[in-house]
Design an enzyme around this catalytic site. Structure first.
Site, PDB file in Angstrom:
ATOM      1  CG  LEU A  25      16.742  -3.731 -37.871  1.00  0.00           C
ATOM      2  CD1 LEU A  25      15.509  -2.836 -37.755  1.00  0.00           C
ATOM      3  CD2 LEU A  25      16.330  -5.129 -38.278  1.00  0.00           C
ATOM      4  CG  ASP A  26      20.639  -5.520 -43.678  1.00  0.00           C
ATOM      5  OD1 ASP A  26      21.594  -5.733 -42.903  1.00  0.00           O
ATOM      6  OD2 ASP A  26      20.092  -6.411 -44.350  1.00  0.00           O
ATOM      7  CE  LYS A  27      22.413   4.347 -46.210  1.00  0.00           C
ATOM      8  NZ  LYS A  27      23.542   4.817 -47.050  1.00  0.00           N
ATOM      9  CG  HIS A  86      23.138  -7.943 -46.087  1.00  0.00           C
ATOM     10  ND1 HIS A  86      22.510  -6.812 -45.619  1.00  0.00           N
ATOM     11  CD2 HIS A  86      24.249  -7.511 -46.723  1.00  0.00           C
ATOM     12  CE1 HIS A  86      23.204  -5.735 -45.952  1.00  0.00           C
ATOM     13  NE2 HIS A  86      24.280  -6.125 -46.604  1.00  0.00           N
TER      14      HIS A  86
END
Length: 238
Positions: free
Chosen positions: A103-105, A189
């Site tokens: 998962l993105d930051k 993303h």
């Protein structure tokens, strides 16, 4: 068969040196006999091992569900940022688990961690077609035209054609929208770039389902728990 000290150190009972000291003190038993040799061979899934009066239960694999918080990276190590593994208790870190996908930051929500490499591969491989469901807030009004574009496959900025995705509109006004997005891929993303392709921006993103597993609503951001045997069986059913 494995060395006793290796088994115990892998389970977080101390370094091999510390386990050797525990053996000298007579604190470790195998099959009701006090151990004299910390390097003795044991079968941790069969032999009864007791450390300081406590029977150990050996597991080769662990399976964790985390509600990933904002600002933490989906990695096992990072020079700059806190990782999801840093959030784990030592008793789970010793298994060397890794995130399933990423998962993105700044994305929150359901993240699985395991040291089961075979299951990890199956869950992230496109050929197994595992659904990943996200709740998102969008900066503009999402339309039925967007729903059709997602269904037909969005082309990302690098020319990659995404597979069919399900876009469900929960609410939509000129000020912004709330939606659910279901994808089966995990490109970098991806959800954000799909909305950018239709001239919109994601302002909040939370993964709420992975396969048939739903995020445990009792988990606050940054909290995690082990999966139940039933949940593990469900994941392995893909």
């Amino acid at each position: 068969m494995e060395r006793l000290d290796k088994v115990l150190s892998n389970l977080g009972y101390g370094s091999r040196k510390e386990i050797k000291q525990a053996v000298k003190k007579g604190l470790i038993e195998v099959n009701d006999e006090v151990v004299k040799d910390n390097g003795m061979q044991v079968d941790p899934e069969v032999d009864k091992i007791i450390v300081n009066g406590e029977e150990i239960f050996y597991r080769k694999y662990i399976y964790l569900m985390m509600n990933k918080p904002d600002g933490v990276v989906s990695a096992t190590f990072d020079n700059r940022d806190e990782t999801v593994v840093d959030l784990l208790e030592v008793e789970h870190q010793v298994f060397n688990p890794f995130p399933v996908g990423r998962l993105d930051k700044d994305t929150v929500g359901l993240l699985l961690l395991t040291n089961d490499g075979e299951l990890n591969h199956r869950l992230i491989s496109p050929k197994w077609k595992v659904d990943k469901v996200y709740y998102a807030k969008i900066d503009k009004k999402v339309t039925e035209d967007d729903v059709k574009k997602f269904k037909n496959g969005i082309t990302l900025d690098d020319g990659y054609l995404c597979k069919e995705a399900k876009l469900e509109i929960l609410s939509a006004t000129d000020e912004g929208s709330e939606v659910m997005v279901t994808i089966q891929e995990g490109k970098f993303h991806q959800v954000k770039r799909m909305f950018e392709a239709v001239d919109k921006s994601v302002v909040y993103l939370k993964r709420v389902e992975f396969g048939t597993l739903k995020l445990d609503e009792e988990l606050e951001e940054g909290e995690y728990r082990e999966l139940t045997e039933e949940e593990v069986s469900i994941l392995k059913g893909f």
